[in-house]
Scaffold this active site. Structure first.
Site, PDB file in Angstrom:
ATOM      1  N   SER A  67       0.827  -1.216   0.000  1.00  0.00           N
ATOM      2  CA  SER A  67       0.000   0.000   0.000  1.00  0.00           C
ATOM      3  C   SER A  67       0.856   1.258   0.000  1.00  0.00           C
ATOM      4  CB  SER A  67      -0.916  -0.006   1.222  1.00  0.00           C
ATOM      5  OG  SER A  67      -0.129  -0.083   2.403  1.00  0.00           O
ATOM      6  N   ALA A  88       3.146   4.055  -2.648  1.00  0.00           N
ATOM      7  CA  ALA A  88       2.753   4.823  -3.831  1.00  0.00           C
ATOM      8  C   ALA A  88       2.339   3.894  -4.966  1.00  0.00           C
ATOM      9  CB  ALA A  88       3.914   5.715  -4.279  1.00  0.00           C
ATOM     10  N   SER A  93       8.124   2.775   2.610  1.00  0.00           N
ATOM     11  CA  SER A  93       9.125   3.792   2.250  1.00  0.00           C
ATOM     12  C   SER A  93       8.479   5.068   1.734  1.00  0.00           C
ATOM     13  CB  SER A  93      10.076   3.242   1.184  1.00  0.00           C
ATOM     14  OG  SER A  93      10.912   2.292   1.763  1.00  0.00           O
ATOM     15  N   THR A  94       7.360   4.911   1.010  1.00  0.00           N
ATOM     16  CA  THR A  94       6.735   6.089   0.409  1.00  0.00           C
ATOM     17  C   THR A  94       6.528   7.196   1.448  1.00  0.00           C
ATOM     18  OG1 THR A  94       5.629   4.727  -1.231  1.00  0.00           O
ATOM     19  CG2 THR A  94       4.701   6.924  -0.864  1.00  0.00           C
ATOM     20  N   TYR A  95       6.002   6.803   2.592  1.00  0.00           N
ATOM     21  CA  TYR A  95       5.665   7.784   3.627  1.00  0.00           C
ATOM     22  C   TYR A  95       6.889   8.601   4.041  1.00  0.00           C
ATOM     23  CZ  TYR A  95       3.656   9.674   7.928  1.00  0.00           C
ATOM     24  OH  TYR A  95       3.203  10.515   8.910  1.00  0.00           O
ATOM     25  N   GLU A 116      18.601  17.764  -7.519  1.00  0.00           N
ATOM     26  CA  GLU A 116      19.272  16.757  -6.689  1.00  0.00           C
ATOM     27  C   GLU A 116      20.413  16.123  -7.461  1.00  0.00           C
ATOM     28  OE1 GLU A 116      16.471  14.031  -4.991  1.00  0.00           O
ATOM     29  OE2 GLU A 116      15.678  15.592  -3.668  1.00  0.00           O
ATOM     30  N   HIS A 152      22.351   5.230   0.881  1.00  0.00           N
ATOM     31  CA  HIS A 152      22.204   6.679   0.978  1.00  0.00           C
ATOM     32  C   HIS A 152      23.377   7.210   1.780  1.00  0.00           C
ATOM     33  CE1 HIS A 152      20.668  10.676   1.654  1.00  0.00           C
ATOM     34  NE2 HIS A 152      19.718  10.426   0.772  1.00  0.00           N
ATOM     35  N   ARG A 170      24.909   9.714  -5.708  1.00  0.00           N
ATOM     36  CA  ARG A 170      25.015   9.316  -4.308  1.00  0.00           C
ATOM     37  C   ARG A 170      25.952   8.133  -4.070  1.00  0.00           C
ATOM     38  NH1 ARG A 170      18.739   7.850  -3.387  1.00  0.00           N
ATOM     39  NH2 ARG A 170      18.734  10.097  -3.163  1.00  0.00           N
ATOM     40  N   HIS A 223      19.575   1.977   1.245  1.00  0.00           N
ATOM     41  CA  HIS A 223      18.491   2.911   0.967  1.00  0.00           C
ATOM     42  C   HIS A 223      17.523   2.442  -0.115  1.00  0.00           C
ATOM     43  CE1 HIS A 223      16.525   6.729   0.896  1.00  0.00           C
ATOM     44  NE2 HIS A 223      16.901   7.014  -0.330  1.00  0.00           N
ATOM     45  N   GLU A 282       9.242  -0.340  -6.092  1.00  0.00           N
ATOM     46  CA  GLU A 282      10.628  -0.706  -5.793  1.00  0.00           C
ATOM     47  C   GLU A 282      10.872  -2.216  -5.907  1.00  0.00           C
ATOM     48  OE1 GLU A 282      12.178   1.463  -2.441  1.00  0.00           O
ATOM     49  OE2 GLU A 282      13.926   0.145  -2.313  1.00  0.00           O
ATOM     50  N   ARG A 322      20.346   4.218  -9.245  1.00  0.00           N
ATOM     51  CA  ARG A 322      19.114   5.012  -9.362  1.00  0.00           C
ATOM     52  C   ARG A 322      19.427   6.495  -9.200  1.00  0.00           C
ATOM     53  NH1 ARG A 322      14.900   6.919  -5.058  1.00  0.00           N
ATOM     54  NH2 ARG A 322      16.781   6.975  -3.813  1.00  0.00           N
ATOM     55  N   SER A 351      12.432   7.268  -8.366  1.00  0.00           N
ATOM     56  CA  SER A 351      11.744   6.039  -7.941  1.00  0.00           C
ATOM     57  C   SER A 351      10.260   6.247  -7.684  1.00  0.00           C
ATOM     58  CB  SER A 351      12.417   5.444  -6.717  1.00  0.00           C
ATOM     59  OG  SER A 351      12.801   6.453  -5.840  1.00  0.00           O
ATOM     60  N   LEU A 352       9.882   7.352  -7.074  1.00  0.00           N
ATOM     61  CA  LEU A 352       8.439   7.579  -6.890  1.00  0.00           C
ATOM     62  C   LEU A 352       7.770   7.721  -8.256  1.00  0.00           C
ATOM     63  CD1 LEU A 352       8.393   9.932  -3.784  1.00  0.00           C
ATOM     64  CD2 LEU A 352       7.318   7.686  -3.953  1.00  0.00           C
TER      65      LEU A 352
HETATM   66  C1  LIG Z   1      13.780   7.708   3.813  1.00  0.00           C
HETATM   67  C2  LIG Z   1      13.503   7.570   2.345  1.00  0.00           C
HETATM   68  C3  LIG Z   1      13.497   8.692   1.531  1.00  0.00           C
HETATM   69  C4  LIG Z   1      13.224   8.573   0.170  1.00  0.00           C
HETATM   70  N1  LIG Z   1      13.155   9.699  -0.599  1.00  0.00           N
HETATM   71  C5  LIG Z   1      12.758   9.592  -1.895  1.00  0.00           C
HETATM   72  C6  LIG Z   1      12.525  10.738  -2.689  1.00  0.00           C
HETATM   73  O1  LIG Z   1      12.655  11.874  -2.222  1.00  0.00           O
HETATM   74  N2  LIG Z   1      12.144  10.568  -3.983  1.00  0.00           N
HETATM   75  C7  LIG Z   1      11.952   9.327  -4.534  1.00  0.00           C
HETATM   76  O2  LIG Z   1      11.590   9.223  -5.709  1.00  0.00           O
HETATM   77  N3  LIG Z   1      12.171   8.224  -3.799  1.00  0.00           N
HETATM   78  C8  LIG Z   1      12.535   8.322  -2.495  1.00  0.00           C
HETATM   79  N4  LIG Z   1      12.723   7.192  -1.750  1.00  0.00           N
HETATM   80  C9  LIG Z   1      12.441   5.907  -2.364  1.00  0.00           C
HETATM   81  C10 LIG Z   1      10.930   5.740  -2.497  1.00  0.00           C
HETATM   82  O3  LIG Z   1      10.310   6.289  -1.355  1.00  0.00           O
HETATM   83  C11 LIG Z   1      10.534   4.286  -2.624  1.00  0.00           C
HETATM   84  O4  LIG Z   1      11.263   3.670  -3.644  1.00  0.00           O
HETATM   85  C12 LIG Z   1       9.056   4.169  -2.957  1.00  0.00           C
HETATM   86  O5  LIG Z   1       8.285   4.895  -2.019  1.00  0.00           O
HETATM   87  C13 LIG Z   1       8.638   2.725  -2.952  1.00  0.00           C
HETATM   88  O6  LIG Z   1       7.245   2.671  -3.045  1.00  0.00           O
HETATM   89  P1  LIG Z   1       6.540   1.278  -3.111  1.00  0.00           P
HETATM   90  O7  LIG Z   1       5.085   1.546  -3.244  1.00  0.00           O
HETATM   91  O8  LIG Z   1       7.194   0.425  -4.112  1.00  0.00           O
HETATM   92  O9  LIG Z   1       6.857   0.600  -1.681  1.00  0.00           O
HETATM   93  P2  LIG Z   1       6.605   1.106  -0.189  1.00  0.00           P
HETATM   94  O10 LIG Z   1       6.171   2.514  -0.108  1.00  0.00           O
HETATM   95  O11 LIG Z   1       7.797   0.706   0.608  1.00  0.00           O
HETATM   96  O12 LIG Z   1       5.368   0.210   0.265  1.00  0.00           O
HETATM   97  C14 LIG Z   1       5.501  -1.171   0.418  1.00  0.00           C
HETATM   98  C15 LIG Z   1       4.188  -1.714   0.899  1.00  0.00           C
HETATM   99  O13 LIG Z   1       4.205  -3.137   0.827  1.00  0.00           O
HETATM  100  C16 LIG Z   1       3.706  -3.683   2.038  1.00  0.00           C
HETATM  101  N5  LIG Z   1       4.265  -5.022   2.168  1.00  0.00           N
HETATM  102  C17 LIG Z   1       5.560  -5.411   2.122  1.00  0.00           C
HETATM  103  N6  LIG Z   1       5.651  -6.740   2.244  1.00  0.00           N
HETATM  104  C18 LIG Z   1       4.389  -7.202   2.364  1.00  0.00           C
HETATM  105  C19 LIG Z   1       3.829  -8.486   2.525  1.00  0.00           C
HETATM  106  N7  LIG Z   1       4.569  -9.601   2.577  1.00  0.00           N
HETATM  107  N8  LIG Z   1       2.488  -8.593   2.634  1.00  0.00           N
HETATM  108  C20 LIG Z   1       1.699  -7.496   2.593  1.00  0.00           C
HETATM  109  N9  LIG Z   1       2.176  -6.249   2.431  1.00  0.00           N
HETATM  110  C21 LIG Z   1       3.506  -6.121   2.320  1.00  0.00           C
HETATM  111  C22 LIG Z   1       4.113  -2.686   3.082  1.00  0.00           C
HETATM  112  O14 LIG Z   1       3.339  -2.867   4.236  1.00  0.00           O
HETATM  113  C23 LIG Z   1       3.848  -1.380   2.341  1.00  0.00           C
HETATM  114  O15 LIG Z   1       2.471  -1.100   2.407  1.00  0.00           O
HETATM  115  C24 LIG Z   1      13.001   7.294  -0.389  1.00  0.00           C
HETATM  116  C25 LIG Z   1      13.022   6.176   0.422  1.00  0.00           C
HETATM  117  C26 LIG Z   1      13.247   6.292   1.790  1.00  0.00           C
HETATM  118  C27 LIG Z   1      13.254   5.078   2.658  1.00  0.00           C
END
Ligand SMILES: Cc1cc2nc3c(=O)[nH]c(=O)nc-3n(C[C@H](O)[C@H](O)[C@H](O)COP(=O)(O)OP(=O)(O)OC[C@H]3O[C@@H](n4cnc5c(N)ncnc54)[C@H](O)[C@@H]3O)c2cc1C
Length: 539
Positions: free
Chosen positions: A14, A16, A43-45, A119, A241, A287, A348, A372, A383, A388-389
């Protein structure tokens, strides 16, 4: 009797990626979104910096493509890069339409009124942001939208155990049929069946001792898809990072790269700047170069941390642009408007992942991978910040379009056997799980971290084999729990990272080894690992 639920689309994750897919699908489609903890935790949050897109009249798609290719060190897929970059402005507009409040700048007429930052690796200002808490703005807005949609059913605090595929159950035609999911509170394993399944489970940085990622980033989707027969690529390219806050109470708090973009300087403990010695772009180098420089200087000096200083900029500028970092540091007794911030590098971002095509489809029919968790070809060997977002949003859109087009032709899945817990007994040695968690993450940090060698990788290989053996045995005999499932996935992911790193006999992008310190042009291809159960797609 274990419960079975049926949907058109099952989305695991859940962040992005997962929420954008759920919202991009039409409201007549029944959708389940599964999230390991509360919906927003991922990570999104925590993303701070922003999202890259060509929004300024002085910028160009070609320039964004070129910068991404340059950062990717020869391993990006140029077609995929182009696809993502071209969908950038529409993705930002979509977020805006959902209600995301980006930081505005009335003077930025060329940028449509958005305040854009620059950046590492970007040659233009092209990062749209919501102050320094962009991810929080995106995640909470999408969460609100998802919660208001009656066609979206939420399974919070549920962890997916494994994917259910036709091939495992001898059901033809082979496709992904759903997933077994553990209710973390009730302890029951439910069967969620769907016509289409998407893994959007995020990255795997928790495989390392020090990471900027939240606890949910244990590579579950990569491990589950691999076990279900999907190819996995480029797992040697783990991004570290350069600047996480170094403080005993704040191990996973990240100091955004935008701080360096706005003039922040990296300093040795004696106050001396050092980045110009490593790269002519100094603090604005990509980075991986910055992380390696910090790692080098810390090891050379035996320093516990180095420093990042923005205190030479006016205090109101610093507070306005970096309110979250300013407030968090102040809580810990560090006033960033007056003094440098202690920093260390941390794992990271997972550049590799489940191999997908341009519509986010994996090797298993009916299974998509977005965000991701996926390897799309966008990042190559490294990257670029804020791409990534964007990747999450673009491939969520691609997957939604593909699912919608295929939906009428795919029947609901047949009944499948419920989860069988009849042969397991109560655990007598839960310490195995906690001990192996610690051990795995520590040796991955020491042997498969920022700087690698053949010998260190061999050491890691032996330890991974031993742990895998112990964990598989434990998994077969005791009830599944959140920690056990994550550990099982982490050890699978560690195995994939070590295997991939051992295959790459050169230094390129994020993979740096003292045994092969130079780039080798003959190795200019992704590292693709193929599981024993892999079958090429026929459609
Ligand atoms: C501190 C930080 C800062 C960042 N800053 C940036 C930025 O400025 N710009 C940018 O582009 N990127 C940034 N990134 C990277 C970016 O945030 C992530 O790559 C992106 O948010 C990943 O989104 P996602 O939806 O793939 O996964 P996530 O947002 O990590 O969500 C994963 C979801 O999967 C769920 N999940 C995992 N395993 C299971 C399972 N087995 N069963 C059920 N649910 C599961 C989790 O509960 C969560 O809901 C940053 C990352 C971090 C950690």
């Amino acid at each position: 009797m274990s419960q079975t639920h049926r949907f058109d689309v099952l989305i695991l994750g859940s962040g992005a990626a997962g929420l954008a897919l759920a919202l991009r699908l039409p409201e007549f489609v029944s959708i389940a979104v599964v999230s390991k903890r509360e919906l927003s935790e991922g990570s999104t949050y925590y993303a701070q910096g922003g999202i890259s897109a060509v929004l300024d009249a002085n910028d160009s798609m070609d320039s964004h493509v070129e910068d991404t290719l340059e950062a990717g060190a020869g391993l990006c897929d140029p077609e995929r890069v182009k696809l993502v970059v071209e969908h950038g402005p529409a993705s930002i507009r979509w977020l805006f339409d959902q209600g995301v409040e980006f930081t505005r700048d009335a003077k930025a007429i060329d940028a449509g009124g958005y305040h854009l930052t620059r950046e590492g690796g970007h040659t233009h200002r092209r990062v749209v942001h919501a102050a320094d808490a962009t991810g929080k703005a995106v995640e909470t807005t999408l969460e609100e939208r998802v919660r208001s949609r009656p066609n979206i059913h939420l399974f919070e605090r549920h962890i997916a155990v494994d994917l259910i595929s036709g091939r495992k159950l001898d059901i033809e035609p082979d496709r992904c049929l759903g997933a077994y999911v553990l209710d973390r509170q009730g302890g029951e394993v439910k069967t969620l069946l769907a016509r289409f399944v998407a893994v959007a489970t995020g990255g795997a940085s928790k495989v390392y001792l020090y990471t900027s990622n939240p606890d949910v980033s244990t590579g579950d989707g990569i491990a589950m898809a691999w076990r279900a027969g999907c190819r996995v690529a480029n797992m040697e390219f783990m991004q570290f990072h350069p600047t996480c806050l170094y403080h005993p109470q704040a191990r996973t708090f990240l100091i955004t790269e935008a701080l360096r973009g706005e003039g922040g300087r990296l300093l040795l403990p004696n106050g001396e700047p050092f980045m110009p010695r490593f790269d002519e772009r100094a603090e604005l180098a990509p980075r991986d170069i910055v992380a390696r420089a910090i790692d080098y200087e810390m090891k050379r000096l035996g320093a516990e941390c180095l420093y990042l200083d923005i205190s030479h900029r006016p205090a109101d500028f610093v507070v306005e642009h970096f309110p979250t970092i300013h407030a968090r540091c102040l809580e810990l007794g560090i006033d960033i408007t007056r003094e440098p911030i202690p920093v260390v590098p941390a794992a990271h971002y997972t550049c590799g992942g489940v191999v997908t095509d341009e519509m986010a489809r994996t090797d298993l029919p009916g299974l998509y991978a977005i965000g991701e968790v996926a390897y799309t070809g966008l990042h190559g060997a490294n990257r670029m910040a804020s791409n990534s977002l964007l990747e999450c949003l673009v491939f969520a859109t691609q997957a939604a379009a593909d699912i919608q087009a295929r939906l009428p032709g795919v029947p609901p899945p047949p009944d499948v056997p419920p989860w069988d817990a009849s042969r397991v007994q109560e655990p007598d040695e839960a310490v195995v799980v906690s001990h192996n968690w610690e051990e795995l993450r520590r040796f991955m940090w020491d042997y498969v971290g920022i700087v690698r060698t053949n010998k260190r990788l061999q050491r890691a290989r032996r330890r991974v084999d031993l742990l895998r053996h112990e964990i598989i045995e434990y998994y077969g005999n005791f009830p599944v729990s959140n920690d056990l499932l994550e550990l099982r996935n982490l050890v699978d992911v560690a195995d994939l990272i070590v295997q991939s790193a051992q295959r790459r006999c050169e230094s390129r992008g994020l993979h740096y080894t003292l045994d092969f310190p130079l780039r080798d042009p003959s190795q200019r291809q992704p590292t693709i690992l193929i599981p024993d159960s892999y079958r090429p797609r026929l459609d």
